[in-house]
Design an enzyme around this catalytic site. Structure first.
Site, PDB file in Angstrom:
ATOM      1  N   ASP A 119      21.694 -56.156  -1.260  1.00  0.00           N
ATOM      2  CA  ASP A 119      21.418 -57.343  -2.070  1.00  0.00           C
ATOM      3  C   ASP A 119      20.111 -57.183  -2.852  1.00  0.00           C
ATOM      4  O   ASP A 119      19.526 -56.098  -2.901  1.00  0.00           O
ATOM      5  CB  ASP A 119      21.367 -58.596  -1.187  1.00  0.00           C
ATOM      6  N   ASP A 125      13.683 -53.486   4.060  1.00  0.00           N
ATOM      7  CA  ASP A 125      13.960 -54.804   3.482  1.00  0.00           C
ATOM      8  C   ASP A 125      14.089 -55.791   4.641  1.00  0.00           C
ATOM      9  O   ASP A 125      15.192 -56.170   5.036  1.00  0.00           O
ATOM     10  CB  ASP A 125      15.252 -54.741   2.662  1.00  0.00           C
ATOM     11  N   HIS A 159      18.437 -37.044  -2.455  1.00  0.00           N
ATOM     12  CA  HIS A 159      17.620 -35.855  -2.218  1.00  0.00           C
ATOM     13  C   HIS A 159      18.328 -34.588  -2.665  1.00  0.00           C
ATOM     14  O   HIS A 159      17.691 -33.643  -3.130  1.00  0.00           O
ATOM     15  CB  HIS A 159      17.248 -35.760  -0.741  1.00  0.00           C
ATOM     16  N   GLU A 192      15.936 -26.461   2.021  1.00  0.00           N
ATOM     17  CA  GLU A 192      15.562 -27.846   1.731  1.00  0.00           C
ATOM     18  C   GLU A 192      15.482 -28.705   2.989  1.00  0.00           C
ATOM     19  O   GLU A 192      14.706 -29.659   3.054  1.00  0.00           O
ATOM     20  CB  GLU A 192      16.567 -28.455   0.740  1.00  0.00           C
ATOM     21  N   SER A 230      16.982 -58.266   5.919  1.00  0.00           N
ATOM     22  CA  SER A 230      18.169 -58.082   5.082  1.00  0.00           C
ATOM     23  C   SER A 230      18.583 -56.618   4.994  1.00  0.00           C
ATOM     24  O   SER A 230      19.272 -56.223   4.069  1.00  0.00           O
ATOM     25  CB  SER A 230      17.886 -58.625   3.669  1.00  0.00           C
ATOM     26  N   PRO A 263      10.842 -37.364  -5.062  1.00  0.00           N
ATOM     27  CA  PRO A 263       9.744 -38.340  -5.091  1.00  0.00           C
ATOM     28  C   PRO A 263       9.329 -38.746  -3.677  1.00  0.00           C
ATOM     29  O   PRO A 263      10.174 -39.080  -2.837  1.00  0.00           O
ATOM     30  CB  PRO A 263      10.345 -39.527  -5.844  1.00  0.00           C
ATOM     31  N   ASP A 287      24.661 -30.281  -5.684  1.00  0.00           N
ATOM     32  CA  ASP A 287      25.419 -29.086  -5.299  1.00  0.00           C
ATOM     33  C   ASP A 287      25.422 -28.848  -3.795  1.00  0.00           C
ATOM     34  O   ASP A 287      25.753 -27.757  -3.332  1.00  0.00           O
ATOM     35  CB  ASP A 287      24.853 -27.845  -6.004  1.00  0.00           C
ATOM     36  N   VAL A 344      17.306 -31.781  -6.439  1.00  0.00           N
ATOM     37  CA  VAL A 344      16.925 -30.372  -6.292  1.00  0.00           C
ATOM     38  C   VAL A 344      18.122 -29.498  -6.659  1.00  0.00           C
ATOM     39  O   VAL A 344      19.132 -29.499  -5.973  1.00  0.00           O
ATOM     40  CB  VAL A 344      16.481 -30.066  -4.848  1.00  0.00           C
ATOM     41  N   ARG A 401      20.637 -41.719   0.764  1.00  0.00           N
ATOM     42  CA  ARG A 401      19.382 -40.964   0.695  1.00  0.00           C
ATOM     43  C   ARG A 401      19.666 -39.473   0.589  1.00  0.00           C
ATOM     44  O   ARG A 401      19.021 -38.744  -0.160  1.00  0.00           O
ATOM     45  CB  ARG A 401      18.535 -41.268   1.932  1.00  0.00           C
ATOM     46  N   SER A 444      23.083 -28.363  -1.827  1.00  0.00           N
ATOM     47  CA  SER A 444      22.090 -27.396  -1.346  1.00  0.00           C
ATOM     48  C   SER A 444      21.262 -27.974  -0.204  1.00  0.00           C
ATOM     49  O   SER A 444      20.725 -27.238   0.624  1.00  0.00           O
ATOM     50  CB  SER A 444      21.166 -26.951  -2.488  1.00  0.00           C
TER      51      SER A 444
END
Length: 324
Positions: free
Chosen positions: A252, A244, A65, A87, A247, A161, A73, A69, A61, A75
């Protein structure tokens, strides 16, 4: 006709620029400057991920992220300063984890090779190694990224997003990064691991359209279960829910099965069923006509190259949280 030639010339120039930028990333970039760099990262992952497997979700994640942006790099690792809000303080990153994990790896690298390995490369390598460690796919991680000096909260709020995003927004934000609908489906597949706070999706349960209603796109039985056993109030900001269920520790295909059963946790998950291509592609993955691990690896490689800084651009941060 002259306009066409101008367009072709510009297009070729842009293509050459992109290829040149990508060419500056290379496998084994640190083979001479810090030969043990990738082993240091892998050894740390091998030792610590078994004790904290959920960190693999945090790392992937984090890379997502970061790359959305200003490119990949690092950031996202920079602390806010007065008067700049970075950020880390953006809404999507308030629940982001893994910062101290990355700092620990960076400290080991600084001890072995001071000022050589970028924080951006640490994120890329650690993410890949962590996913492999929990049984997920591997992918090539060419290195040579340099760290950015700018981190802006507003940019992160606008470019990452949100879990509430609809299909049009998702398509636009991915396209802005050079990623297509196939990448959207595949990278969303990372939701096969990890958890989320109720606050990221509680509006779907309690107040979807502002009238105290439930999202009709969410399976009613699943929604009732969430309200009864997990997110018992709309204002629950602490309870964690598996993205999930059953799981979440396995990399998977079960995430896609749930999404097609209208049991994707986020609106952004549900949005994948509203487009004929993305819905069909999920079905192909489940049928095995497209290999999830192979294709996911390709999308991760692609994402890892977004607007990278190389050569003399950026810097090699000594401390990932602050510019030199």
């Amino acid at each position: 006709m002259s306009g066409l030639y101008c367009f072709v010339f510009i297009t070729l120039g842009l293509t050459a620029f992109v290829q040149q930028t990508q060419a500056q990333l290379q496998m084994g970039f640190y083979s001479k400057s810090c030969p043990q760099a990738e082993k240091i990262v892998q050894d740390f992952i091998d030792k610590n991920i078994p004790k904290a497997p959920a960190m693999s979700s945090s790392l992937i994640r984090m890379q997502f992220h970061d790359c959305f942006v200003r490119g990949c790099d690092a950031s996202v690792l920079l602390n806010s300063t007065s008067p700049n809000s970075g950020e880390k303080d953006a809404n999507p990153n308030l629940t982001l984890g893994g910062f101290r994990f990355i700092d620990s790896i960076k400290s080991l690298l600084e001890a072995a090779c001071p000022g050589v390995v970028s924080c951006a490369d640490v994120i890329a390598l650690a993410t890949r190694d962590a996913i492999v460690k929990i049984g997920g796919p591997s992918w090539s991680v060419p290195t040579g990224r340099r760290d950015g000096r700018i981190s802006n909260r507003t940019e992160a709020n606008n470019m990452i997003p949100a879990p509430t995003a609809n299909f049009t927004t998702l398509q636009t934000l991915f396209s802005n990064q050079g990623l297509d609908l196939q990448d959207l489906v595949l990278l969303s597949g990372a939701h096969t691991i990890g958890v989320s706070r109720c606050s990221s999706f509680s509006s779907r349960l309690y107040n979807f359209s502002g009238r105290g209603d439930q999202d009709p796109a969410l399976d009613s039985e699943y929604a009732a279960n969430l309200k009864a056993n997990k997110c018992k109030t709309q204002n629950d900001n602490t309870t964690l829910v598996e993205m999930d269920p059953g799981s979440r520790k396995s990399f998977d295909l079960s995430y896609y099965t749930l999404v097609l059963k209208r049991r994707g946790l986020f609106q952004s998950d549900s949005a994948l069923t509203t487009n004929s291509f993305t819905k069909s592609y999920m079905q192909k993955l489940l049928q095995g006509s497209e290999n999830f691990f192979t294709e996911f690896a390709k999308s991760m490689e692609k994402m890892g190259r977004i607007n990278v800084k190389t050569g003399s651009d950026g810097e090699i941060r000594k401390n990932c949280a602050v510019v030199n």
